[in-house]
Every structure is written in structure tokens, then in C-alpha cells.
Design a protein around this motif. Structure first.
Motif, PDB file in Angstrom:
ATOM      1  N   LEU A 105      -2.530  42.331  80.902  1.00 21.82           N
ATOM      2  CA  LEU A 105      -1.500  42.740  79.964  1.00 21.82           C
ATOM      3  C   LEU A 105      -1.035  41.516  79.200  1.00 21.82           C
ATOM      4  O   LEU A 105      -0.769  40.472  79.791  1.00 21.82           O
ATOM      5  N   LEU A 106      -0.943  41.627  77.883  1.00 22.67           N
ATOM      6  CA  LEU A 106      -0.483  40.521  77.051  1.00 22.67           C
ATOM      7  C   LEU A 106       0.975  40.682  76.650  1.00 22.67           C
ATOM      8  O   LEU A 106       1.695  39.698  76.499  1.00 22.67           O
ATOM      9  N   LYS A 107       1.409  41.942  76.454  1.00 24.09           N
ATOM     10  CA  LYS A 107       2.786  42.203  76.047  1.00 24.09           C
ATOM     11  C   LYS A 107       3.140  43.625  76.441  1.00 24.09           C
ATOM     12  O   LYS A 107       2.372  44.550  76.199  1.00 24.09           O
ATOM     13  N   ARG A 108       4.307  43.769  77.068  1.00 27.20           N
ATOM     14  CA  ARG A 108       4.801  45.090  77.436  1.00 27.20           C
ATOM     15  C   ARG A 108       6.075  45.391  76.666  1.00 27.20           C
ATOM     16  O   ARG A 108       6.928  44.538  76.519  1.00 27.20           O
ATOM     17  N   GLY A 109       6.186  46.598  76.200  1.00 29.87           N
ATOM     18  CA  GLY A 109       7.343  47.087  75.465  1.00 29.87           C
ATOM     19  C   GLY A 109       7.056  48.534  75.106  1.00 29.87           C
ATOM     20  O   GLY A 109       6.302  49.208  75.811  1.00 29.87           O
ATOM     21  N   ARG A 110       7.626  49.007  74.002  1.00 29.14           N
ATOM     22  CA  ARG A 110       7.307  50.366  73.559  1.00 29.14           C
ATOM     23  C   ARG A 110       5.826  50.477  73.229  1.00 29.14           C
ATOM     24  O   ARG A 110       5.209  51.519  73.399  1.00 29.14           O
ATOM     25  N   ILE A 111       5.271  49.373  72.714  1.00 30.18           N
ATOM     26  CA  ILE A 111       3.818  49.270  72.522  1.00 30.18           C
ATOM     27  C   ILE A 111       3.336  48.184  73.476  1.00 30.18           C
ATOM     28  O   ILE A 111       3.928  47.112  73.578  1.00 30.18           O
ATOM     29  N   ILE A 112       2.263  48.466  74.162  1.00 30.80           N
ATOM     30  CA  ILE A 112       1.692  47.559  75.163  1.00 30.80           C
ATOM     31  C   ILE A 112       0.388  47.011  74.594  1.00 30.80           C
ATOM     32  O   ILE A 112      -0.413  47.765  74.031  1.00 30.80           O
ATOM     33  N   PHE A 113       0.191  45.703  74.742  1.00 34.91           N
ATOM     34  CA  PHE A 113      -1.044  45.069  74.274  1.00 34.91           C
ATOM     35  C   PHE A 113      -1.761  44.444  75.471  1.00 34.91           C
ATOM     36  O   PHE A 113      -1.123  43.890  76.360  1.00 34.91           O
ATOM     37  N   GLY A 114      -3.090  44.529  75.438  1.00 37.70           N
ATOM     38  CA  GLY A 114      -3.869  43.941  76.515  1.00 37.70           C
ATOM     39  C   GLY A 114      -5.252  43.569  76.052  1.00 37.70           C
ATOM     40  O   GLY A 114      -5.668  43.878  74.923  1.00 37.70           O
ATOM     41  N   GLU A 115      -5.963  42.881  76.937  1.00 30.37           N
ATOM     42  CA  GLU A 115      -7.363  42.562  76.671  1.00 30.37           C
ATOM     43  C   GLU A 115      -8.154  42.729  77.949  1.00 30.37           C
ATOM     44  O   GLU A 115      -7.612  42.645  79.052  1.00 30.37           O
ATOM     45  N   VAL A 116      -9.431  42.981  77.773  1.00 32.77           N
ATOM     46  CA  VAL A 116     -10.341  43.191  78.892  1.00 32.77           C
ATOM     47  C   VAL A 116     -11.612  42.403  78.622  1.00 32.77           C
ATOM     48  O   VAL A 116     -12.166  42.458  77.522  1.00 32.77           O
ATOM     49  N   MET A 117     -12.054  41.671  79.621  1.00 32.80           N
ATOM     50  CA  MET A 117     -13.335  40.958  79.575  1.00 32.80           C
ATOM     51  C   MET A 117     -14.303  41.711  80.483  1.00 32.80           C
ATOM     52  O   MET A 117     -13.974  42.001  81.642  1.00 32.80           O
ATOM     53  N   ILE A 118     -15.471  42.005  79.961  1.00 36.78           N
ATOM     54  CA  ILE A 118     -16.483  42.745  80.713  1.00 36.78           C
ATOM     55  C   ILE A 118     -17.693  41.857  80.924  1.00 36.78           C
ATOM     56  O   ILE A 118     -18.147  41.186  79.986  1.00 36.78           O
ATOM     57  N   ARG A 119     -18.205  41.880  82.152  1.00 33.65           N
ATOM     58  CA  ARG A 119     -19.384  41.088  82.479  1.00 33.65           C
ATOM     59  C   ARG A 119     -20.173  41.777  83.586  1.00 33.65           C
ATOM     60  O   ARG A 119     -19.655  42.642  84.290  1.00 33.65           O
ATOM     61  N   SER A 120     -21.404  41.372  83.717  1.00 34.69           N
ATOM     62  CA  SER A 120     -22.215  41.821  84.834  1.00 34.69           C
ATOM     63  C   SER A 120     -21.650  41.217  86.114  1.00 34.69           C
ATOM     64  O   SER A 120     -21.158  40.086  86.112  1.00 34.69           O
ATOM     65  N   GLU A 121     -21.709  41.967  87.184  1.00 33.83           N
ATOM     66  CA  GLU A 121     -21.251  41.426  88.470  1.00 33.83           C
ATOM     67  C   GLU A 121     -22.088  40.211  88.878  1.00 33.83           C
ATOM     68  O   GLU A 121     -21.599  39.323  89.563  1.00 33.83           O
ATOM     69  N   ALA A 122     -23.329  40.152  88.400  1.00 41.60           N
ATOM     70  CA  ALA A 122     -24.250  39.086  88.783  1.00 41.60           C
ATOM     71  C   ALA A 122     -24.182  37.864  87.867  1.00 41.60           C
ATOM     72  O   ALA A 122     -24.912  36.908  88.069  1.00 41.60           O
ATOM     73  N   ALA A 123     -23.310  37.875  86.848  1.00 37.18           N
ATOM     74  CA  ALA A 123     -23.272  36.773  85.883  1.00 37.18           C
ATOM     75  C   ALA A 123     -21.832  36.423  85.537  1.00 37.18           C
ATOM     76  O   ALA A 123     -20.927  37.230  85.706  1.00 37.18           O
ATOM     77  N   SER A 124     -21.640  35.223  85.024  1.00 42.37           N
ATOM     78  CA  SER A 124     -20.292  34.804  84.634  1.00 42.37           C
ATOM     79  C   SER A 124     -20.059  34.941  83.129  1.00 42.37           C
ATOM     80  O   SER A 124     -18.913  34.907  82.685  1.00 42.37           O
ATOM     81  N   GLU A 125     -21.121  35.114  82.334  1.00 43.24           N
ATOM     82  CA  GLU A 125     -20.966  35.216  80.889  1.00 43.24           C
ATOM     83  C   GLU A 125     -20.332  36.549  80.504  1.00 43.24           C
ATOM     84  O   GLU A 125     -20.725  37.594  81.008  1.00 43.24           O
ATOM     85  N   ILE A 126     -19.378  36.488  79.590  1.00 47.17           N
ATOM     86  CA  ILE A 126     -18.730  37.698  79.101  1.00 47.17           C
ATOM     87  C   ILE A 126     -19.719  38.462  78.219  1.00 47.17           C
ATOM     88  O   ILE A 126     -20.329  37.897  77.317  1.00 47.17           O
ATOM     89  N   ALA A 127     -19.852  39.756  78.488  1.00 51.49           N
ATOM     90  CA  ALA A 127     -20.763  40.603  77.727  1.00 51.49           C
ATOM     91  C   ALA A 127     -20.029  41.419  76.666  1.00 51.49           C
ATOM     92  O   ALA A 127     -20.623  41.807  75.664  1.00 51.49           O
ATOM     93  N   ALA A 128     -18.745  41.670  76.873  1.00 54.20           N
ATOM     94  CA  ALA A 128     -17.949  42.412  75.889  1.00 54.20           C
ATOM     95  C   ALA A 128     -16.493  41.982  76.003  1.00 54.20           C
ATOM     96  O   ALA A 128     -15.999  41.719  77.101  1.00 54.20           O
ATOM     97  N   HIS A 129     -15.837  41.903  74.846  1.00 55.89           N
ATOM     98  CA  HIS A 129     -14.409  41.564  74.791  1.00 55.89           C
ATOM     99  C   HIS A 129     -13.689  42.747  74.155  1.00 55.89           C
ATOM    100  O   HIS A 129     -14.090  43.239  73.098  1.00 55.89           O
ATOM    101  N   VAL A 130     -12.627  43.200  74.815  1.00 59.13           N
ATOM    102  CA  VAL A 130     -11.884  44.378  74.377  1.00 59.13           C
ATOM    103  C   VAL A 130     -10.432  44.002  74.128  1.00 59.13           C
ATOM    104  O   VAL A 130      -9.825  43.299  74.933  1.00 59.13           O
ATOM    105  N   THR A 131      -9.884  44.461  73.008  1.00 61.82           N
ATOM    106  CA  THR A 131      -8.447  44.418  72.797  1.00 61.82           C
ATOM    107  C   THR A 131      -7.976  45.863  72.714  1.00 61.82           C
ATOM    108  O   THR A 131      -8.695  46.734  72.205  1.00 61.82           O
ATOM    109  N   THR A 132      -6.793  46.096  73.244  1.00 66.04           N
ATOM    110  CA  THR A 132      -6.305  47.469  73.314  1.00 66.04           C
ATOM    111  C   THR A 132      -4.799  47.512  73.179  1.00 66.04           C
ATOM    112  O   THR A 132      -4.110  46.546  73.521  1.00 66.04           O
ATOM    113  N   SER A 133      -4.299  48.622  72.655  1.00 63.64           N
ATOM    114  CA  SER A 133      -2.855  48.851  72.618  1.00 63.64           C
ATOM    115  C   SER A 133      -2.584  50.230  73.174  1.00 63.64           C
ATOM    116  O   SER A 133      -3.425  51.134  73.093  1.00 63.64           O
ATOM    117  N   TRP A 134      -1.404  50.360  73.741  1.00 68.80           N
ATOM    118  CA  TRP A 134      -0.994  51.607  74.385  1.00 68.80           C
ATOM    119  C   TRP A 134       0.434  51.939  73.970  1.00 68.80           C
ATOM    120  O   TRP A 134       1.257  51.020  73.787  1.00 68.80           O
TER     121      TRP A 134
END
Length: 141
Positions: A105-134
Motif C-alpha cells: 500500500l502506498l497511500k490509504r484514504g478515500r482512494i487507496i493507491f498501491g503497487e504490485v511486483m510480480i516475479r517467478s518464484e524461481a527468479a528474482s527479476e521482476i516480470a510485471a509491475h502493477v499500479t492500482t487504485s481502489w
């Protein structure tokens, strides 16, 4: 708001009950506390796309679940917030195998902002970067 973090197993139960697709895919909540969460998507043949890589829809679903798990971790396991946007940048292909999503979570309030890093369990390199709001929604009693 309750800041006590339920166990990962309790949050996983809420996630599976709230989003049956997460249960069908076997998504596991490995941890969820302090504004962050890590979820694991086990390898499943039906989540692949042509070319043998994990499909974008599977990664987007995993990212969305990971962010909700982070919210559940800071709300005492009760959160009905709604995704308002999710932007994903695919950085590299994910070969067949388990996938991890690390949300924060990056910021919580009436609107919530966050980010997600996705990677293979077998690797450390990030395969996808996600930004999201709620949109924050107070749970009904």
C-alpha cells in the motif's frame, strides 16, 4: 479501523470466500501485514497462453488479489474496497511455474493507491509491475 493483522491463513480464507476464482486457481496468501502482502499462484496448465508463458489475465487477477490481501492485513480482515484502476506493465515473460506477487500500500484514504511486483518464484527479476487504485468502502456490519 482495526490495525491488528489476522494470520495469512485467515486472510486466505476471506480471499477464497470473497473471490471464488482465487480459490479455483489455488492462490495462497503467504503473508499480509504492515501494508504489504505476498501471494503465490501455483503453476496450472490452464493459466498459460500460446507460447507457453503465464497469461496476462492470470497475472492481473493475482495482482488484484495480492492488493486486497494487503488491505485485509491492515483492516483486521474486513475490507470491501473496490478496484478502480489497475495498470500492468509486462517486463518479461514468465515461464511455466509458480508466480509470486508482492503488494504494498502506498497511500490509504478515500482512494487507496498501491503497487504490485510480480516475479517467478524461481527468479528474482521482476516480470510485471502493477499500479492500482481502489475506492475505500467501509464493510457492512
Amino acid at each position: 479501523m482495526n490495525d491488528a493483522a489476522p494470520s495469512p491463513a485467515a486472510i486466505q480464507e476471506v480471499v477464497h470466500r470473497g473471490v471464488p476464482l482465487a480459490a479455483a486457481w489455488g492462490i495462497e496468501v503467504l503473508n499480509a501485514a504492515g501494508g504489504g502482502a505476498t501471494c503465490r499462484l501455483p503453476w496450472r496448465q490452464e493459466l498459460l497462453r500460446p507460447g507457453g508463458t503465464v497469461s496476462g489475465p492470470a497475472l492481473m487477477g493475482l495482482a488484484d488479489i495480492a492488493m486486497w490481501a494487503a488491505l485485509l492485513g491492515v483492516s483486521g480482515g474486513r475490507d470491501e474496497s473496490l478496484t478502480t484502476s489497475l495498470t500492468i506493465h509486462f517486463l518479461r515473460r514468465l515461464d511455466p511455474g509458480p508466480v509470486l506477487a508482492e503488494a504494498r500500500l502506498l497511500k490509504r484514504g478515500r482512494i487507496i493507491f498501491g503497487e504490485v511486483m510480480i516475479r517467478s518464484e524461481a527468479a528474482s527479476e521482476i516480470a510485471a509491475h502493477v499500479t492500482t487504485s481502489w475506492a475505500a468502502v467501509t464493510p457492512r456490519s
